[in-house]
Scaffold this active site. Sequence first.
Site, PDB file in Angstrom:
ATOM      1  N   SER A 110       3.399  -2.328  10.393  1.00 34.42           N
ATOM      2  CA  SER A 110       4.850  -2.365  10.608  1.00 34.42           C
ATOM      3  C   SER A 110       5.482  -3.723  10.285  1.00 34.42           C
ATOM      4  O   SER A 110       6.392  -4.166  10.983  1.00 34.42           O
ATOM      5  CB  SER A 110       5.189  -1.925  12.035  1.00 34.42           C
ATOM      6  OG  SER A 110       4.714  -0.604  12.259  1.00 34.42           O
ATOM      7  N   GLY A 131       2.341   2.110  10.793  1.00 37.90           N
ATOM      8  CA  GLY A 131       3.298   3.203  10.646  1.00 37.90           C
ATOM      9  C   GLY A 131       3.967   3.625  11.943  1.00 37.90           C
ATOM     10  O   GLY A 131       4.617   4.665  12.000  1.00 37.90           O
ATOM     11  N   HIS A 133      -9.456   1.153   4.756  1.00 40.65           N
ATOM     12  CA  HIS A 133      -8.190   1.370   5.467  1.00 40.65           C
ATOM     13  C   HIS A 133      -8.424   2.317   6.655  1.00 40.65           C
ATOM     14  O   HIS A 133      -9.234   3.243   6.570  1.00 40.65           O
ATOM     15  CB  HIS A 133      -7.148   1.954   4.514  1.00 40.65           C
ATOM     16  CG  HIS A 133      -5.771   1.917   5.086  1.00 40.65           C
ATOM     17  ND1 HIS A 133      -5.323   2.869   5.979  1.00 40.65           N
ATOM     18  CD2 HIS A 133      -4.763   1.040   4.930  1.00 40.65           C
ATOM     19  CE1 HIS A 133      -4.080   2.573   6.334  1.00 40.65           C
ATOM     20  NE2 HIS A 133      -3.714   1.465   5.716  1.00 40.65           N
ATOM     21  N   GLU A 186      -5.539  -4.946  10.513  1.00 45.06           N
ATOM     22  CA  GLU A 186      -4.502  -3.950  10.760  1.00 45.06           C
ATOM     23  C   GLU A 186      -4.814  -3.209  12.055  1.00 45.06           C
ATOM     24  O   GLU A 186      -5.604  -2.249  12.052  1.00 45.06           O
ATOM     25  CB  GLU A 186      -4.465  -2.937   9.605  1.00 45.06           C
ATOM     26  CG  GLU A 186      -4.154  -3.560   8.261  1.00 45.06           C
ATOM     27  CD  GLU A 186      -3.551  -2.534   7.312  1.00 45.06           C
ATOM     28  OE1 GLU A 186      -2.417  -2.771   6.863  1.00 45.06           O
ATOM     29  OE2 GLU A 186      -4.181  -1.507   7.045  1.00 45.06           O
ATOM     30  N   GLU A 243      -6.836   4.735   7.732  1.00 42.84           N
ATOM     31  CA  GLU A 243      -6.646   6.171   7.433  1.00 42.84           C
ATOM     32  C   GLU A 243      -7.877   6.745   6.746  1.00 42.84           C
ATOM     33  O   GLU A 243      -8.206   7.921   6.937  1.00 42.84           O
ATOM     34  CB  GLU A 243      -5.372   6.354   6.585  1.00 42.84           C
ATOM     35  CG  GLU A 243      -4.130   6.110   7.435  1.00 42.84           C
ATOM     36  CD  GLU A 243      -2.931   5.552   6.690  1.00 42.84           C
ATOM     37  OE1 GLU A 243      -2.902   5.608   5.447  1.00 42.84           O
ATOM     38  OE2 GLU A 243      -2.017   5.039   7.371  1.00 42.84           O
ATOM     39  N   ASN A 293       0.863  -1.187   0.000  1.00 46.14           N
ATOM     40  CA  ASN A 293       0.000   0.000   0.000  1.00 46.14           C
ATOM     41  C   ASN A 293       0.894   1.231   0.000  1.00 46.14           C
ATOM     42  O   ASN A 293       1.493   1.565   1.012  1.00 46.14           O
ATOM     43  CB  ASN A 293      -0.893  -0.024   1.249  1.00 46.14           C
ATOM     44  CG  ASN A 293      -1.678   1.261   1.417  1.00 46.14           C
ATOM     45  OD1 ASN A 293      -1.820   2.043   0.478  1.00 46.14           O
ATOM     46  ND2 ASN A 293      -2.191   1.479   2.627  1.00 46.14           N
ATOM     47  N   TRP A 294       0.972   1.879  -1.153  1.00 44.39           N
ATOM     48  CA  TRP A 294       1.904   3.014  -1.290  1.00 44.39           C
ATOM     49  C   TRP A 294       1.363   4.282  -0.654  1.00 44.39           C
ATOM     50  O   TRP A 294       2.098   5.268  -0.518  1.00 44.39           O
ATOM     51  CB  TRP A 294       2.205   3.261  -2.773  1.00 44.39           C
ATOM     52  CG  TRP A 294       3.062   2.207  -3.419  1.00 44.39           C
ATOM     53  CD1 TRP A 294       3.325   0.939  -2.953  1.00 44.39           C
ATOM     54  CD2 TRP A 294       3.779   2.332  -4.649  1.00 44.39           C
ATOM     55  NE1 TRP A 294       4.159   0.265  -3.824  1.00 44.39           N
ATOM     56  CE2 TRP A 294       4.451   1.099  -4.881  1.00 44.39           C
ATOM     57  CE3 TRP A 294       3.921   3.351  -5.586  1.00 44.39           C
ATOM     58  CZ2 TRP A 294       5.247   0.885  -6.009  1.00 44.39           C
ATOM     59  CZ3 TRP A 294       4.710   3.122  -6.706  1.00 44.39           C
ATOM     60  CH2 TRP A 294       5.372   1.908  -6.911  1.00 44.39           C
ATOM     61  N   LYS A 295       0.080   4.313  -0.326  1.00 42.71           N
ATOM     62  CA  LYS A 295      -0.535   5.536   0.234  1.00 42.71           C
ATOM     63  C   LYS A 295      -0.256   6.737  -0.683  1.00 42.71           C
ATOM     64  O   LYS A 295      -0.142   6.554  -1.889  1.00 42.71           O
ATOM     65  CB  LYS A 295      -0.043   5.788   1.663  1.00 42.71           C
ATOM     66  CG  LYS A 295      -0.115   4.528   2.523  1.00 42.71           C
ATOM     67  CD  LYS A 295       0.090   4.806   3.969  1.00 42.71           C
ATOM     68  CE  LYS A 295       0.168   3.485   4.725  1.00 42.71           C
ATOM     69  NZ  LYS A 295       0.062   3.663   6.148  1.00 42.71           N
ATOM     70  N   GLY A 297       2.826  -1.201   4.347  1.00 41.90           N
ATOM     71  CA  GLY A 297       2.854   0.226   4.071  1.00 41.90           C
ATOM     72  C   GLY A 297       4.284   0.696   3.844  1.00 41.90           C
ATOM     73  O   GLY A 297       4.831   0.571   2.747  1.00 41.90           O
ATOM     74  N   GLY A 298       4.908   1.216   4.892  1.00 45.45           N
ATOM     75  CA  GLY A 298       6.243   1.812   4.782  1.00 45.45           C
ATOM     76  C   GLY A 298       7.259   0.938   4.057  1.00 45.45           C
ATOM     77  O   GLY A 298       7.989   1.421   3.177  1.00 45.45           O
TER      78      GLY A 298
HETATM   79  C1  PEP Z   1      -0.775   0.136   6.073  1.00 47.34           C
HETATM   80  O1  PEP Z   1      -0.942   1.341   6.064  1.00 47.34           O
HETATM   81  O2  PEP Z   1      -1.587  -0.591   5.471  1.00 47.34           O
HETATM   82  C2  PEP Z   1       0.361  -0.397   6.819  1.00 47.34           C
HETATM   83  C3  PEP Z   1       0.338  -1.628   7.184  1.00 47.34           C
HETATM   84  O3  PEP Z   1       1.399   0.483   7.083  1.00 47.34           O
HETATM   85  P1  PEP Z   1       2.814   0.131   7.783  1.00 47.34           P
HETATM   86  O4  PEP Z   1       3.310  -1.157   7.169  1.00 47.34           O
HETATM   87  O5  PEP Z   1       3.686   1.290   7.425  1.00 47.34           O
HETATM   88  O6  PEP Z   1       2.543  -0.006   9.232  1.00 47.34           O
END
Ligand code: PEP
Length: 251
Positions: A215, A175, A97, A169, A99, A9-11, A236-237
Site C-alpha cells: 500500500s 492491497g 511474491h 512486503e 500471492e 508490479n502490475w500483477k 502494486g495498486g
Molecule cells: C504488491 O503486490 O507487491 C504490493 C505491494 O501491492 P500494493 O501496493 O497494492 O499493496
Amino acid sequence: MRKRLVAGNWKMNTDMQDGYRLLKDILDGVREDELNACEVHVYAPFTHLKIFSNTLNGSGIGLGAQNCHQESVGAYTGEVSAEMLASVPVQHVLLGHSERRQYFNESNAVIAQKVDQALANGLKVIYCYGETLEERESNKHFEVVETQIREGLGHLSADQWSDITLAYEPVWAIGTGKTASAEQAQEIHAHSRDLISKMTNGDVANATRILYGGSVKPGNAGELFGMADIDGGLIGGAALNADSFKGIITA
Ligand code: PEP
C-alpha cells in the site's frame, strides 16, 4: 551508496492495449533527472513483455516478469522458464511474491530453485518476503522473515548477491490500504540487513537494496523511503496509474 529503486508490479492487470497506454504514460512522464536518481522497473504480465521490451529499449526503465518456473525446460504445460524470459529480453524477475506463496503454494525451497534458474540465465531478482497478520500478532515476524531469507537465498555465494534485491512486503499491508509504519518497516529492514551480513559479509549487506512493499502511495512514500534501510518500493495498486506511480518516483 545504494541507488533507490521503484518497481511496479502490475500483477494480472491490463489487457495489451491498456497496458501499452499505461507504459507510454509512464515513459512520457518520468523525467531524466529522476531516472538518474532512482532506478525504475515495470513487472508486466508475460503477454506484454516482448512489445514492452521493444518500447523500453534504451529508455532507462527496466523490465521484469512476475515469475518463472523452477526447472530449465520440459513438460510443464503453461509455464515460462527463466531462459525464455532472458531471450525476450527482460532483465529482471520478481520471485516469492506472497500471492505466489499463498495461491500457488510456493515454498521457500521452490523459490530458491527459481532464484537459481533466474541467476543462471543472467536475470536480476527481486525476492519478496514478509509475514502474515497472524504471524505478526503472535510475535513471530522476525522468525518468519529470517526463515524466508535463509531458505530462499542462504545457498547463494557473496558474489551472487549483487543480482539480488529484497522486497519486504508484510502480507497484511498488500492491497489492503494498511501500510506498515515507517518504524515497523525500518525495524524489519535493519534486521534483514543484519542477517545478510551474517550470511555473507558487511559489504554485501551494505550494497543490497531492500525495498518496502504494501500500500505505498505518493502520500506515504517519502516517509518510508526516508528511513535508513528502506531503499525504495515495490508498488502494486498505485503502479497501475501513471500519475500515482510517477508521484512515488518523485518521492
Ligand atoms: C504488491 O503486490 O507487491 C504490493 C505491494 O501491492 P500494493 O501496493 O497494492 O499493496
